[in-house]
Design a protein around this motif. Sequence first.
Motif, PDB file in Angstrom:
ATOM      1  N   VAL A  74     -20.499  -1.963  21.439  1.00 13.88           N
ATOM      2  CA  VAL A  74     -21.133  -0.730  20.968  1.00 13.88           C
ATOM      3  C   VAL A  74     -20.079   0.335  20.686  1.00 13.88           C
ATOM      4  CG1 VAL A  74     -22.779   1.093  21.531  1.00 13.88           C
ATOM      5  CG2 VAL A  74     -23.210  -1.262  22.306  1.00 13.88           C
ATOM      6  N   LEU A  75     -20.132   0.882  19.480  1.00 16.64           N
ATOM      7  CA  LEU A  75     -19.248   1.971  19.075  1.00 16.64           C
ATOM      8  C   LEU A  75     -20.120   3.206  18.871  1.00 16.64           C
ATOM      9  CD1 LEU A  75     -16.457   3.035  18.251  1.00 16.64           C
ATOM     10  CD2 LEU A  75     -16.908   2.171  15.942  1.00 16.64           C
ATOM     11  N   LEU A  76     -19.878   4.237  19.646  1.00 14.92           N
ATOM     12  CA  LEU A  76     -20.645   5.479  19.548  1.00 14.92           C
ATOM     13  C   LEU A  76     -20.304   6.183  18.241  1.00 14.92           C
ATOM     14  CD1 LEU A  76     -22.589   7.332  21.062  1.00 14.92           C
ATOM     15  CD2 LEU A  76     -20.613   8.379  22.158  1.00 14.92           C
ATOM     16  N   PHE A  77     -21.335   6.608  17.514  1.00 17.08           N
ATOM     17  CA  PHE A  77     -21.184   7.215  16.195  1.00 17.08           C
ATOM     18  C   PHE A  77     -21.911   8.549  16.227  1.00 17.08           C
ATOM     19  CE2 PHE A  77     -22.255   6.864  11.447  1.00 17.08           C
ATOM     20  CZ  PHE A  77     -20.958   7.141  11.050  1.00 17.08           C
ATOM     21  N   THR A  78     -21.166   9.650  16.210  1.00 15.65           N
ATOM     22  CA  THR A  78     -21.798  10.945  16.409  1.00 15.65           C
ATOM     23  C   THR A  78     -21.130  12.059  15.611  1.00 15.65           C
ATOM     24  OG1 THR A  78     -22.465  12.585  18.082  1.00 15.65           O
ATOM     25  CG2 THR A  78     -20.378  11.443  18.459  1.00 15.65           C
ATOM     26  N   ALA A  79     -21.909  13.063  15.310  1.00 14.10           N
ATOM     27  CA  ALA A  79     -21.385  14.272  14.679  1.00 14.10           C
ATOM     28  C   ALA A  79     -20.935  15.275  15.738  1.00 14.10           C
ATOM     29  CB  ALA A  79     -22.461  14.901  13.792  1.00 14.10           C
ATOM     30  N   HIS A  83     -20.090  16.636  22.725  1.00 11.19           N
ATOM     31  CA  HIS A  83     -21.385  16.664  23.397  1.00 11.19           C
ATOM     32  C   HIS A  83     -21.257  16.126  24.822  1.00 11.19           C
ATOM     33  CE1 HIS A  83     -25.625  15.876  24.167  1.00 11.19           C
ATOM     34  NE2 HIS A  83     -25.895  16.628  23.120  1.00 11.19           N
ATOM     35  N   ALA A  84     -21.989  16.740  25.743  1.00  9.46           N
ATOM     36  CA  ALA A  84     -21.915  16.341  27.151  1.00  9.46           C
ATOM     37  C   ALA A  84     -22.389  14.908  27.395  1.00  9.46           C
ATOM     38  CB  ALA A  84     -22.745  17.309  28.001  1.00  9.46           C
ATOM     39  N   ALA A  85     -23.183  14.338  26.501  1.00  9.45           N
ATOM     40  CA  ALA A  85     -23.689  12.972  26.694  1.00  9.45           C
ATOM     41  C   ALA A  85     -22.692  11.898  26.262  1.00  9.45           C
ATOM     42  CB  ALA A  85     -25.003  12.798  25.936  1.00  9.45           C
ATOM     43  N   THR A 124      -9.939  12.334  19.620  1.00  7.63           N
ATOM     44  CA  THR A 124     -11.118  13.194  19.632  1.00  7.63           C
ATOM     45  C   THR A 124     -11.166  14.012  20.913  1.00  7.63           C
ATOM     46  OG1 THR A 124     -12.317  11.552  18.361  1.00  7.63           O
ATOM     47  CG2 THR A 124     -13.634  13.194  19.487  1.00  7.63           C
ATOM     48  N   PRO A 125     -11.387  15.289  20.821  1.00  2.41           N
ATOM     49  CA  PRO A 125     -11.468  16.105  22.028  1.00  2.41           C
ATOM     50  C   PRO A 125     -12.682  15.727  22.860  1.00  2.41           C
ATOM     51  CG  PRO A 125     -12.112  17.398  20.103  1.00  2.41           C
ATOM     52  CD  PRO A 125     -11.620  16.073  19.607  1.00  2.41           C
ATOM     53  N   THR A 126     -12.566  15.937  24.143  1.00  2.00           N
ATOM     54  CA  THR A 126     -13.675  15.648  25.036  1.00  2.00           C
ATOM     55  C   THR A 126     -14.518  16.902  25.213  1.00  2.00           C
ATOM     56  OG1 THR A 126     -12.289  16.200  26.926  1.00  2.00           O
ATOM     57  CG2 THR A 126     -12.395  13.879  26.291  1.00  2.00           C
ATOM     58  N   GLN A 181     -32.502  24.724  37.701  1.00  2.00           N
ATOM     59  CA  GLN A 181     -31.415  25.148  36.813  1.00  2.00           C
ATOM     60  C   GLN A 181     -30.607  23.938  36.339  1.00  2.00           C
ATOM     61  OE1 GLN A 181     -28.421  27.782  38.500  1.00  2.00           O
ATOM     62  NE2 GLN A 181     -28.382  28.952  36.582  1.00  2.00           N
ATOM     63  N   LEU A 182     -30.431  22.941  37.196  1.00  2.00           N
ATOM     64  CA  LEU A 182     -29.722  21.727  36.831  1.00  2.00           C
ATOM     65  C   LEU A 182     -30.415  21.031  35.646  1.00  2.00           C
ATOM     66  CD1 LEU A 182     -27.538  19.550  37.340  1.00  2.00           C
ATOM     67  CD2 LEU A 182     -29.137  18.515  38.962  1.00  2.00           C
ATOM     68  N   ILE A 183     -31.708  20.881  35.753  1.00  2.00           N
ATOM     69  CA  ILE A 183     -32.474  20.220  34.687  1.00  2.00           C
ATOM     70  C   ILE A 183     -32.417  21.046  33.397  1.00  2.00           C
ATOM     71  CG2 ILE A 183     -34.792  19.519  33.981  1.00  2.00           C
ATOM     72  CD1 ILE A 183     -35.283  18.925  37.035  1.00  2.00           C
ATOM     73  N   ALA A 184     -32.564  22.359  33.526  1.00  2.00           N
ATOM     74  CA  ALA A 184     -32.504  23.228  32.332  1.00  2.00           C
ATOM     75  C   ALA A 184     -31.130  23.152  31.674  1.00  2.00           C
ATOM     76  CB  ALA A 184     -32.827  24.676  32.721  1.00  2.00           C
ATOM     77  N   ASN A 185     -30.059  23.215  32.470  1.00  2.00           N
ATOM     78  CA  ASN A 185     -28.713  23.152  31.911  1.00  2.00           C
ATOM     79  C   ASN A 185     -28.421  21.781  31.304  1.00  2.00           C
ATOM     80  OD1 ASN A 185     -28.518  25.730  32.865  1.00  2.00           O
ATOM     81  ND2 ASN A 185     -26.934  25.325  34.387  1.00  2.00           N
ATOM     82  N   ALA A 186     -28.896  20.738  31.944  1.00  2.00           N
ATOM     83  CA  ALA A 186     -28.698  19.383  31.410  1.00  2.00           C
ATOM     84  C   ALA A 186     -29.423  19.222  30.080  1.00  2.00           C
ATOM     85  CB  ALA A 186     -29.191  18.347  32.418  1.00  2.00           C
ATOM     86  N   ARG A 187     -30.615  19.770  29.985  1.00  2.00           N
ATOM     87  CA  ARG A 187     -31.358  19.702  28.709  1.00  2.00           C
ATOM     88  C   ARG A 187     -30.661  20.510  27.627  1.00  2.00           C
ATOM     89  NH1 ARG A 187     -37.009  19.678  31.527  1.00  2.00           N
ATOM     90  NH2 ARG A 187     -37.329  17.428  31.533  1.00  2.00           N
ATOM     91  N   ALA A 188     -30.145  21.663  28.008  1.00  2.00           N
ATOM     92  CA  ALA A 188     -29.454  22.506  27.028  1.00  2.00           C
ATOM     93  C   ALA A 188     -28.209  21.823  26.467  1.00  2.00           C
ATOM     94  CB  ALA A 188     -29.070  23.848  27.677  1.00  2.00           C
ATOM     95  N   GLN A 189     -27.599  20.966  27.284  1.00  2.00           N
ATOM     96  CA  GLN A 189     -26.399  20.251  26.843  1.00  2.00           C
ATOM     97  C   GLN A 189     -26.735  18.873  26.254  1.00  2.00           C
ATOM     98  OE1 GLN A 189     -22.995  20.312  29.447  1.00  2.00           O
ATOM     99  NE2 GLN A 189     -23.666  22.226  30.379  1.00  2.00           N
ATOM    100  N   GLY A 190     -28.025  18.572  26.159  1.00  2.00           N
ATOM    101  CA  GLY A 190     -28.423  17.307  25.548  1.00  2.00           C
ATOM    102  C   GLY A 190     -28.316  16.098  26.443  1.00  2.00           C
ATOM    103  N   LEU A 191     -28.170  16.304  27.740  1.00  2.00           N
ATOM    104  CA  LEU A 191     -28.065  15.170  28.666  1.00  2.00           C
ATOM    105  C   LEU A 191     -29.418  14.570  28.993  1.00  2.00           C
ATOM    106  CD1 LEU A 191     -25.298  16.443  31.092  1.00  2.00           C
ATOM    107  CD2 LEU A 191     -25.190  14.417  29.643  1.00  2.00           C
ATOM    108  N   LEU A 192     -30.467  15.341  28.788  1.00  2.00           N
ATOM    109  CA  LEU A 192     -31.821  14.841  29.098  1.00  2.00           C
ATOM    110  C   LEU A 192     -32.708  14.978  27.860  1.00  2.00           C
ATOM    111  CD1 LEU A 192     -32.324  16.515  32.576  1.00  2.00           C
ATOM    112  CD2 LEU A 192     -31.862  14.102  32.125  1.00  2.00           C
TER     113      LEU A 192
END
Length: 192
Positions: A74-79, A83-85, A124-126, A181-192
């Motif tokens: 699997v090769l991740l392909f993203t714009a 992104h945190a994910a 690519t930067p992390t 706050q953990l769930i809200a921040n994770a959603r904001a960063q696209g982790l959930l």
Amino acid sequence: MIVDDHPVVHDGVAAQLQRSPDMTVVGHAGTGAEAVTVCAAQHPDIVLLDLRLPDCLAADIVPEVHRVSPDSRVLLFTAFPEHAAVAPTLAAGACGILVKHAGATTIREAIRSVARTGVFRTGTPTASTPAVTAREYDVLRLVAAGHTNLEISSELNLSINTVKTYLRTVMHKLAARNRVQLIANARAQGLL
């Protein structure tokens, strides 16, 4: 195989790959569930996987692809390479990350690299936030699903203290003071 929910991306990448006699697109999917089904049927050598799909994140799909097609890479392909994910997806077993603004030559070279060596590395930067590990991501997802520390401990076969440590670490990384706050921040960063 190309997994992306935007037909223009799939069609554009497929058109570029058709110009290479050593590459054949054997399928495409627009959701994670479709990706697993197509991988089980086609067993592609390489899966070009979008980071965010309508039904899940790439980190959820990588283990499923490996389950139904163990030899697929699997090769991740993203714009969104920052992104945190991204880190959890790489930790789940993706071979590397390729940005969508890459040219046709780079895409072909990345696919050849993964086929030949099993990895693709770029400069690519992390993510600007500290990377969330695969296990921290597991704990985070179970917290978001409403599980208690004891339930997470049982589900992941970890001690309660280990769960608390992972939770404390991921809360620190995502700048959260509590579970809400953990769930809200994770959603904001696209982790959930």
